[in-house]
Design a protein around this motif. Sequence first.
Motif, PDB file in Angstrom:
ATOM      1  N   ASP A  53       0.957  -0.972  -0.079  1.00 42.94           N
ATOM      2  CA  ASP A  53      -0.135  -0.022  -0.036  1.00 42.94           C
ATOM      3  C   ASP A  53       0.812   1.221  -0.019  1.00 42.94           C
ATOM      4  O   ASP A  53       1.563   1.567   0.896  1.00 42.94           O
ATOM      5  CB  ASP A  53      -1.004   0.027   1.197  1.00 42.94           C
ATOM      6  N   MET A  54       1.193   1.806  -1.237  1.00 45.34           N
ATOM      7  CA  MET A  54       1.860   2.811  -1.285  1.00 45.34           C
ATOM      8  C   MET A  54       1.681   4.287  -0.765  1.00 45.34           C
ATOM      9  O   MET A  54       2.391   5.021   0.034  1.00 45.34           O
ATOM     10  CB  MET A  54       2.227   3.340  -2.860  1.00 45.34           C
ATOM     11  N   GLU A  55       0.186   4.340  -0.431  1.00 44.46           N
ATOM     12  CA  GLU A  55      -0.221   5.537   0.249  1.00 44.46           C
ATOM     13  C   GLU A  55      -0.076   5.409   1.604  1.00 44.46           C
ATOM     14  O   GLU A  55       0.508   6.468   2.245  1.00 44.46           O
ATOM     15  CB  GLU A  55      -1.761   5.734  -0.354  1.00 44.46           C
ATOM     16  N   GLU A  56      -0.548   4.248   2.213  1.00 47.32           N
ATOM     17  CA  GLU A  56      -0.126   4.371   3.701  1.00 47.32           C
ATOM     18  C   GLU A  56       1.119   3.909   4.197  1.00 47.32           C
ATOM     19  O   GLU A  56       1.523   3.533   5.228  1.00 47.32           O
ATOM     20  CB  GLU A  56      -1.283   3.140   4.097  1.00 47.32           C
ATOM     21  N   ARG A  57       1.963   3.453   3.084  1.00 47.62           N
ATOM     22  CA  ARG A  57       3.252   2.959   3.233  1.00 47.62           C
ATOM     23  C   ARG A  57       3.242   1.546   4.265  1.00 47.62           C
ATOM     24  O   ARG A  57       4.093   1.465   5.196  1.00 47.62           O
ATOM     25  CB  ARG A  57       4.268   3.905   3.933  1.00 47.62           C
TER      26      ARG A  57
END
Length: 908
Positions: free
Chosen positions: A883-887
């Motif tokens: 999940d790139m947004e939430e890392r």
Amino acid sequence: MSQRTLHTLFRPTSVAIIGASNRPKRAGNVLMKNLLSGGFSGPIMPVTPKYEAVLGVLAYPNIEALPLKPDLAIVCTAASSVPAIIETLAQFGCKVAIVMASGLADEFTEDGTSLLTLTQQNAQRYGMRILGPNSLGMILPNLGLNASLAHTAALPGKIAFVSQSAAICTTVLDWANNKGIGFSSFISLGDANDINFDELLDYLGRDSKTDAILLYIDSVNEKRHFLSAARAASRNKPILVIKSGRSIEGTSAAKLHTGGLTGNDAVYEAAFRRAGMLRVNDLIELFAAVETLAHSRPLQGERLGIISNGGGPAVLALDELILGGGKLPPLSTEIYQRLNELLPKSWSGQNPVDIGGDSDAIRYAKSLEILMDSDDLDAILVLHSPSALGESVEIAEAIAATISNHRNRHKINVLTNWSGEDSAYEARKHFSKSRIPTYRTPEGAVGAFMHMVEYRRNQKLLQEVPQSIPVNIPADSITARAKLQQAIDSGKTLLETHESRGILDAYGLNTVDTWFANDAKQAIEYAQQAGYPIALKVQSPDIHHKSDVHGVMLNLTSDLEVKQAANAMIERVMSLNPDAKIEGLIVQKMALTAGAQEIRVAVANDPVFGPAILLGEGGSEWEPTKDAVVALPPLNMTLARYMVIQALKTQKIRDRRLPRGLNMNALCVMLTQISHLIIDCPEIATLDLNPVLCAGEEITLLDVNIGLNAEPIDNASRLAISPYPKELEETAQLKNGNQVMLRPILPEDEPKHLAFDNSLSDEDRYKRYFGVRSKMTHEEMAVLTQIDYAREMAFIATAIGDDGEETTLGAIRASIDPDNTEAEFAMAVRSNYQGQGLGKMLLEKLVRYYKNNDTLVLTGFTMFENRNMASLAKSLGFTVTFDMEERLIHMHMDLKTTLDESAQADGQ
């Protein structure tokens, strides 16, 4: 048990009423009126072939004609039509129905199937859930949904009420409206043949709109689910329960009411206490408890200050407080001096603070302000009796204003009692509007305060770290079970002292030396060999339960006494039954009795909750509800200690202060040993140790009866509380050759688990907790170590250090939703043990556990920085996504698919 379906029950967007009617006093008419008057914003769809419209709302001739699938259906028809209606609704796509008809279990189809069974089958076939039958309905004030037959609506609030009795529902509702007390949900379970207490507790325990839960219970059917759900919910919010059937006659009436199992009331009491719930005995106590929950905050402590304008009410309150186990702290010098300056010379000079019968609003307000300034009080009770001044309402207004403006208003709880009727009614009404707890009597007010105290004590008990049982205490289940099975195979249903010794020895439980003799002569020979004194009893299966013959303890010190006693006992048996079969005599070497005390311990098999441990005084006449305290296994040293303290407090046992009498630690060890024996040996149906001789650290079982289960018993389901799963222990070897133990976590692990958590590096803690966090508190550690094995699991890896002490090296845990669909895991390993394969061992063990548990999905999250964790999960078959947004890294394993693939591989 689908919590997803319950979301539909608690959040419906459309409602269908099957059997809606225009005829007054019909259920379908009352229900329509309640729905229309409640302010529900969704479609309300009456279904009836008799009318084009019901109360002005367009009606539909049948379910199939509905313009949309209803979230909730309410069935108001006769019992005979319910099965077909439920089947049609379920086929139509409706997921939840409330059934109001009663008597479904008493009506049958031509093939002998009850209408209740047919209704359940039709619902289950399509995944539909049912509230009821015989339900009054439900009210959700925050949604404006009054889907009930109640005579009045409920106000919105933060208390959930769930009841098996419709009459109790309406009584509580009427009272609450008068007091201005509201509810988040108000639910009539009816016969609870589908949706039951456990599922509702799981939902309400997580519901942000609910701060407290009240239950009215006639009977419990799903013991383990009920206790697991109650324990989980009670960690977050108070649960109060009123249970009918405290008497034998009441129990029978409760069974007729709901058709549930009847259990011993003392065992119910123990179950409620073990789950952290608080029991109230009657509706008066329940109303007082509701008042407290609605208007007060959790107690910070137990110290109560009392203000009164009369000595009599203050004494009544003080008596109730002390007799109930409460605490009355003295006034500090500073508070005393300030009150002395304010009050007339005739004031009491102590707590309770009697401020005088001529006290006006100003004196009351200033006295309360001074006590609220004190650091020595956690709660204050303000008492008022009618006076000639007639300032009842003015004083109430002054009290409310003082509380509202005081800096400690969020720290100190203030309760009030305005005694009287006409003169006090308006004052109590003012307190209710001001959200200040108020009561009609001093005793009622103190009783409500003690409810808060008991709840606080129960929560502290749940968080106590149990002392470990001594390591040298044996627990040889293999030997004990072999001997028990041997007795069962030989046709025995009961084992006595001389036959039980090997079984009890396997668990470190000490019995006296016993011998079996055929006649008085042989008994004398055995007695001479043993040395005096000895005890003697006759063995006669025909007269087994005659306490005046079987189990008489004699202190015989000579051959003549043995012979005379033996002959007298045999004659007594024959007089009771001339055809009695006398097998022989049991000779028992007496333990030293000087300075010792006798008690009685038993294990009974309750029809609802299964095995229960009882503790009381010795004696042949024993009524558990009156004469013993009760606890459910498994026990640890802390729970055993609480049981002993409770027995002493209620005088079920009396510490007679003998030279070699009661020893707390020894008693707790014995009770814990008995708990282990009962858990490990399902062959034991009942156990009676009477008497048990307590001589300091030496505890001896003088007389033993073990009742046997002739038929095999499912050990997994017989216990109400899941015990420690010892079968999950295993040893493993690290890459460096060191041996480690992989096992479930125990409450006793808290200190070592805290040390383990503190040993993690800052980087590992950051990865584990997704950010910087402070050290764990005791309360947080208690939640992590005192787990319910029925719905969560934590495995730890331990090794014995150079100092001989056990050290925790790693831990993995997963909590599961109540539907057993998805478990979410988290793991940590000591920094100096990483790279040794320990993480892989722990994760593999968790995967195996949840596969065997029939869980569908295992998931976990880790931070981008923790790529090693993601790689490990991927190597074990997890699907890993980013999940790139939430890392975050998401790890997902479909256990059902994995399990099916493993089964296919085994088949090949």
